[in-house]
Design an enzyme around this catalytic site. Structure first.
Site, PDB file in Angstrom:
ATOM      1  N   LEU A 174       8.377   1.675  -4.038  1.00 28.48           N
ATOM      2  CA  LEU A 174       7.431   1.746  -2.918  1.00 28.48           C
ATOM      3  C   LEU A 174       6.244   0.809  -3.123  1.00 28.48           C
ATOM      4  O   LEU A 174       5.285   0.829  -2.367  1.00 28.48           O
ATOM      5  CB  LEU A 174       6.933   3.188  -2.737  1.00 28.48           C
ATOM      6  N   GLY A 175       6.312  -0.028  -4.129  1.00 31.65           N
ATOM      7  CA  GLY A 175       5.242  -0.991  -4.377  1.00 31.65           C
ATOM      8  C   GLY A 175       5.363  -2.203  -3.466  1.00 31.65           C
ATOM      9  O   GLY A 175       6.181  -2.228  -2.542  1.00 31.65           O
ATOM     10  N   GLN A 176       4.547  -3.221  -3.769  1.00 28.92           N
ATOM     11  CA  GLN A 176       4.484  -4.393  -2.882  1.00 28.92           C
ATOM     12  C   GLN A 176       5.844  -5.084  -2.758  1.00 28.92           C
ATOM     13  O   GLN A 176       6.277  -5.404  -1.656  1.00 28.92           O
ATOM     14  CB  GLN A 176       3.446  -5.395  -3.419  1.00 28.92           C
ATOM     15  N   ASP A 199      10.614   6.091  -7.160  1.00 24.91           N
ATOM     16  CA  ASP A 199       9.179   5.832  -7.345  1.00 24.91           C
ATOM     17  C   ASP A 199       8.538   7.131  -7.808  1.00 24.91           C
ATOM     18  O   ASP A 199       9.133   8.198  -7.692  1.00 24.91           O
ATOM     19  CB  ASP A 199       8.534   5.339  -6.039  1.00 24.91           C
ATOM     20  N   ILE A 200       7.319   7.013  -8.297  1.00 19.48           N
ATOM     21  CA  ILE A 200       6.623   8.195  -8.814  1.00 19.48           C
ATOM     22  C   ILE A 200       6.092   9.062  -7.670  1.00 19.48           C
ATOM     23  O   ILE A 200       5.695  10.188  -7.858  1.00 19.48           O
ATOM     24  CB  ILE A 200       5.492   7.771  -9.781  1.00 19.48           C
ATOM     25  N   ARG A 201       6.092   8.513  -6.460  1.00 18.48           N
ATOM     26  CA  ARG A 201       5.549   9.260  -5.310  1.00 18.48           C
ATOM     27  C   ARG A 201       6.464   9.080  -4.114  1.00 18.48           C
ATOM     28  O   ARG A 201       7.318   8.197  -4.107  1.00 18.48           O
ATOM     29  CB  ARG A 201       4.148   8.737  -4.973  1.00 18.48           C
ATOM     30  N   ASP A 204       9.268   9.037 -12.739  1.00 20.06           N
ATOM     31  CA  ASP A 204       8.214   8.457 -13.567  1.00 20.06           C
ATOM     32  C   ASP A 204       8.940   7.618 -14.621  1.00 20.06           C
ATOM     33  O   ASP A 204       9.702   8.162 -15.431  1.00 20.06           O
ATOM     34  CB  ASP A 204       7.421   9.617 -14.208  1.00 20.06           C
ATOM     35  N   TYR A 259      -2.228  -6.898 -18.879  1.00 21.28           N
ATOM     36  CA  TYR A 259      -1.072  -7.195 -18.022  1.00 21.28           C
ATOM     37  C   TYR A 259      -0.287  -8.391 -18.575  1.00 21.28           C
ATOM     38  O   TYR A 259       0.937  -8.359 -18.678  1.00 21.28           O
ATOM     39  CB  TYR A 259      -1.613  -7.497 -16.620  1.00 21.28           C
TER      40      TYR A 259
HETATM   41  N1  SER Z   1      -0.167 -10.695  -8.473  1.00 21.87           N
HETATM   42  C1  SER Z   1      -0.380 -10.321  -9.835  1.00 21.87           C
HETATM   43  C2  SER Z   1      -1.773  -9.956 -10.085  1.00 21.87           C
HETATM   44  O1  SER Z   1      -2.635 -10.555  -9.486  1.00 21.87           O
HETATM   45  C3  SER Z   1      -0.008 -11.445 -10.741  1.00 21.87           C
HETATM   46  O2  SER Z   1       1.327 -11.408 -11.001  1.00 21.87           O
HETATM   47  O3  SER Z   1      -2.039  -9.128 -10.902  1.00 21.87           O
END
Ligand code: SER
Length: 320
Positions: free
Chosen positions: A10-12, A34-36, A52, A141
């Site tokens: 459900l993410g981008q 998804d977690i939700r 999860d 990240y």
């Molecule tokens: N779109 C990501 C971010 O900005 C980079 O992969 O964190």
């Protein structure tokens, strides 16, 4: 026929990839997790399971229940959120990835996970960043992405798991609201243009980063997954991009279609520092040579589509 499990569905990326995979392979063969629970914008008629990704046992159960043979692992915290909660980011990003790779190893699944331009750092060559180069990122990240790239290579060499992946640039899209990324200004700006006719940008003028439109990203995922493996010299972490742009380029593209649009700046030091540690532009020639990567959308075409789609959502009178 493939049976594909998608994490972080459900993410981008996931929310649009589900639809695309459904068109290609049939929605019954796409198991969204998804977690939700999802919002109404996410159109997926196939199976959905709450998961999860740090729960490896549950992940393996779902994979067994649906006889999954392909895993697309998307669940992750992005760069800016990762800096707010670094330990949580490590646990989620690395814990989730190793669980998903383990399920792939046990079941002999094909495997895809995205890396990012965030896998580069200040000592990486900044312009036309090569496929193989210095990677010393300064964000959690980025640390997770580099470790993830290596782990995917390891699972291929050690266990023969058919791992594949790309380094995505900032992705521009309209289905889910932006959140948690450094490149998200290039998404927010369209929402604010449609809703308020103006935008205050948290990234400084003149800061270049690579971007790409979501349909090109989805096409890249499917093309790489379908590519003959003998052609792949890199497998994981292919640089892909459509363009290198700065905030003022997006603002001008919008102003060409909405002449009253105005942008000013209020720079967020955390996200600005992240942006400055990333490349200005990356070289995607390995992806082009090894599996025919190609981006179709340039900035004007993205702008036309983004504005039309968001105007449809926010400005049309309610249907009676
Ligand atoms: N779109 C990501 C971010 O900005 C980079 O992969 O964190």
């Amino acid at each position: 026929m493939k049976k594909i499990m998608v994490t972080g569905a459900l993410g981008q990326i996931g929310s649009e990839l589900l639809m695309e995979l459904g068109r290609f392979y049939g929605s019954d063969n796409v198991i969204a997790t998804d977690i939700r629970l999802g919002a109404k914008e996410i159109a997926h008629s196939g199976p959905f399971e709450i998961l999860d990704v740090t729960d490896g046992k549950r992940m393996a159960e779902i994979a067994a229940q649906y006889q999954v043979d392909t895993i697309i692992h998307l669940a992750a915290l992005l760069s800016a959120t990762g800096e707010e909660k670094p330990l949580f980011a490590w646990n989620l990003n690395m814990g989730g990835l190793v669980n998903a790779l383990e399920v792939a190893r046990e079941r002999g699944c094909q495997f895809f996970t995205p890396s990012s331009i965030g896998a580069f750092g200040p000592s990486t060559p900044k312009v036309q960043t090569p496929q193989d180069t210095i990677q010393r990122p300064t964000t959690m990240y980025g640390v997770n992405k580099v470790a993830g790239e290596l782990l995917c290579d390891y699972y291929f060499h050690k266990f023969g798991v058919d791992t594949r992946g790309v380094r995505f640039p900032g992705l521009i899209s309209y289905v889910t609201p932006p959140g948690g990324g450094t490149t998200d200004y290039a998404v927010e700006i369209y929402y604010e243009a449609v809703k308020r006719g103006k935008y205050t940008c948290y990234i400084q003028k003149g800061t270049y980063m690579d971007m790409m439109y979501m349909p090109d990203a989805l096409h890249a995922i499917i093309t790489l997954m379908e590519a003959d493996s003998y052609r792949l010299k890199h497998r994981n972490a292919f640089n892909v991009t459509a363009m290198s742009i700065a905030p003022e380029d997006v603002a001008s593209a919008i102003a060409r279609q909405m002449p009253a649009f105005k942008m000013d700046y209020q720079v967020d030091p955390v996200r600005q520092a992240i942006a400055e540690s990333w490349p200005d532009s990356i070289d995607a020639s390995a992806a082009k040579e090894e599996w025919g990567f190609k981006a179709e959308y340039d900035l004007d075409r993205i702008t036309t589509d983004m504005l039309a789609k968001l105007q449809q959502r926010y400005c049309l009178p309610e249907a009676k």
